[in-house]
Design a protein around this motif. Sequence first.
Motif, short mmCIF file in Angstrom:
data_model
loop_
_atom_site.label_atom_id
_atom_site.label_comp_id
_atom_site.label_asym_id
_atom_site.label_seq_id
_atom_site.Cartn_x
_atom_site.Cartn_y
_atom_site.Cartn_z
N GLY A 185 0.80 -1.22 0.00
CA GLY A 185 0.00 0.00 0.00
C GLY A 185 0.83 1.26 0.00
N GLY A 186 1.86 1.30 -0.82
CA GLY A 186 2.64 2.52 -0.96
C GLY A 186 2.07 3.43 -2.02
N PRO A 187 2.67 4.59 -2.22
CA PRO A 187 2.16 5.52 -3.24
C PRO A 187 2.36 4.97 -4.65
CG PRO A 187 4.24 6.30 -2.35
CD PRO A 187 3.84 5.13 -1.51
N ARG A 214 2.81 12.40 -5.60
CA ARG A 214 2.23 13.67 -5.15
C ARG A 214 1.06 14.11 -6.03
NH1 ARG A 214 7.73 14.20 -3.96
NH2 ARG A 214 8.13 14.64 -1.75
N GLN A 215 0.60 13.25 -6.93
CA GLN A 215 -0.59 13.58 -7.70
C GLN A 215 -1.78 13.69 -6.74
OE1 GLN A 215 1.09 10.72 -7.88
NE2 GLN A 215 -0.20 8.95 -8.40
N TRP A 216 -2.66 14.64 -7.00
CA TRP A 216 -3.76 14.92 -6.08
C TRP A 216 -4.92 13.96 -6.30
CZ3 TRP A 216 -3.77 18.31 -2.03
CH2 TRP A 216 -2.65 19.15 -1.94
N PHE A 217 -5.55 13.65 -5.20
CA PHE A 217 -6.68 12.73 -5.18
C PHE A 217 -7.89 13.49 -4.64
CE2 PHE A 217 -9.14 9.71 -2.49
CZ PHE A 217 -9.51 8.79 -3.44
N MET A 255 -2.63 6.75 0.58
CA MET A 255 -2.14 5.42 0.90
C MET A 255 -1.65 5.34 2.35
SD MET A 255 -3.03 4.12 -1.85
CE MET A 255 -2.58 2.46 -1.36
N ALA A 256 -1.05 6.40 2.86
CA ALA A 256 -0.62 6.40 4.26
C ALA A 256 -1.83 6.32 5.19
CB ALA A 256 0.20 7.66 4.56
N PHE A 266 4.02 -0.43 6.93
CA PHE A 266 4.81 -0.09 5.74
C PHE A 266 4.02 -0.45 4.49
CE2 PHE A 266 5.75 -4.46 6.84
CZ PHE A 266 5.66 -5.12 5.64
N GLY A 267 4.44 0.15 3.38
CA GLY A 267 3.79 -0.14 2.10
C GLY A 267 4.76 0.11 0.96
N ALA A 268 4.98 -0.90 0.13
CA ALA A 268 5.91 -0.76 -0.99
C ALA A 268 5.30 0.15 -2.06
CB ALA A 268 6.21 -2.13 -1.59
N PRO A 269 6.08 1.10 -2.59
CA PRO A 269 5.58 1.94 -3.68
C PRO A 269 5.25 1.12 -4.92
CG PRO A 269 7.59 2.85 -2.74
CD PRO A 269 7.45 1.46 -2.20
N GLN A 270 4.35 1.65 -5.76
CA GLN A 270 3.93 1.00 -7.00
C GLN A 270 4.42 1.86 -8.18
OE1 GLN A 270 2.07 -2.07 -6.60
NE2 GLN A 270 2.90 -1.61 -4.58
N PRO A 271 5.52 1.49 -8.83
CA PRO A 271 6.05 2.31 -9.94
C PRO A 271 5.19 2.16 -11.19
CG PRO A 271 7.35 0.32 -9.66
CD PRO A 271 6.37 0.33 -8.52
N ARG A 272 5.39 3.07 -12.14
CA ARG A 272 4.58 3.12 -13.35
C ARG A 272 4.61 1.80 -14.12
NH1 ARG A 272 3.39 7.12 -17.41
NH2 ARG A 272 2.10 6.11 -19.00
N TRP A 273 5.78 1.19 -14.25
CA TRP A 273 5.85 -0.04 -15.05
C TRP A 273 4.98 -1.14 -14.46
CZ3 TRP A 273 7.47 -4.58 -12.93
CH2 TRP A 273 8.23 -4.53 -11.76
#
Length: 343
Positions: A185-187, A214-217, A255-256, A266-273
Amino acid sequence: MTVEAGRPGRVVVGGASGFLGRALVAHARRAGRELVTIGRGDADVGWHDADGIARAVDGAVLVVGLAGKSVDCRYTAANRAEILDSRLLTTAALHRAIGRAERPPALWVNSSTATIYRHAEDRAMTESAGEHGEGFSVAVAEAWEAELFSGALPGTRRVALRTAIVLGRGGALAPLVRLTRLGLGGPQYDGRWPVSAGRRAAGTAHRFRPTKGRQWFSWIHLDDVVRAIDFLELHALEGPVNLSSPNPVQNRELMATLRRIVGMPFGAPQPRWLLELGAAMIGTETELVLKSRRVLPERLEAAGFRFAYPELEPALRSIVRGPAGGRERGSGTAALPRPSEIG
């Protein structure tokens, strides 16, 4: 403010089987209001029945149009055509029926979407100062609103609901919560990704922006959507109205907050790929999580509307079970819906 129980006058809900439609139907029934539903399946009237729609809206006090194919899909040519047609054809059907009515409804509120605004990291988008974006999703929203506001309907006030992501039980919140509980559940990070010429030409390519989560939700609790429609019935607003909490948050804060609620440190980030691969596997688009939507409800607040859930964490806690297994107080009829329920 809530429309009082037993308020006279017929309410017509088009798209009654969807996420928002079901909530509005339940609300109208609890209030003891006369109700006619338009849609598929067990609706009172089908979209193919022009005479039935005309009878439903003639003498109604409120018409709510919510129909449209899910945008939770890959933007193929066939799906793009269906997304557009399902919105324009159902809105046109309501428009024709209201135009024929001897006793037209006082108010017609119709779905639109806050996605009409551009990717916005620099400042908030309001009805008075917001800037439209570009691409397929924005073009759909513009065409949708153009159909709503076309022509003269002198007896009917018209409002386009530029709705942000709606929070309630079920839908897309469930997989987010599952991922968060698994430590994922990371950004969601934007990144570079190859885009075909065909997708660029179709307006469906998401352009890379280094947001770093940092994209707005922009979001709104479903209870506040229902309350806002009650409010609009009693207050003389017309034109576009943003349905969005006054407190949008960045993706990393979303996500936080979920991690706090489910008790995951903790939460692992989710990259674009990874997002692109996952979106292709489940048949959706990364635009839905990577576009920065920073929207404020300028007109609603100026008219005196007060949100029951202005802050994200209490809104989510009213929906999501915490680590102790209890559910926070709140109706939660309203969860991040599938994007089909966003508009």
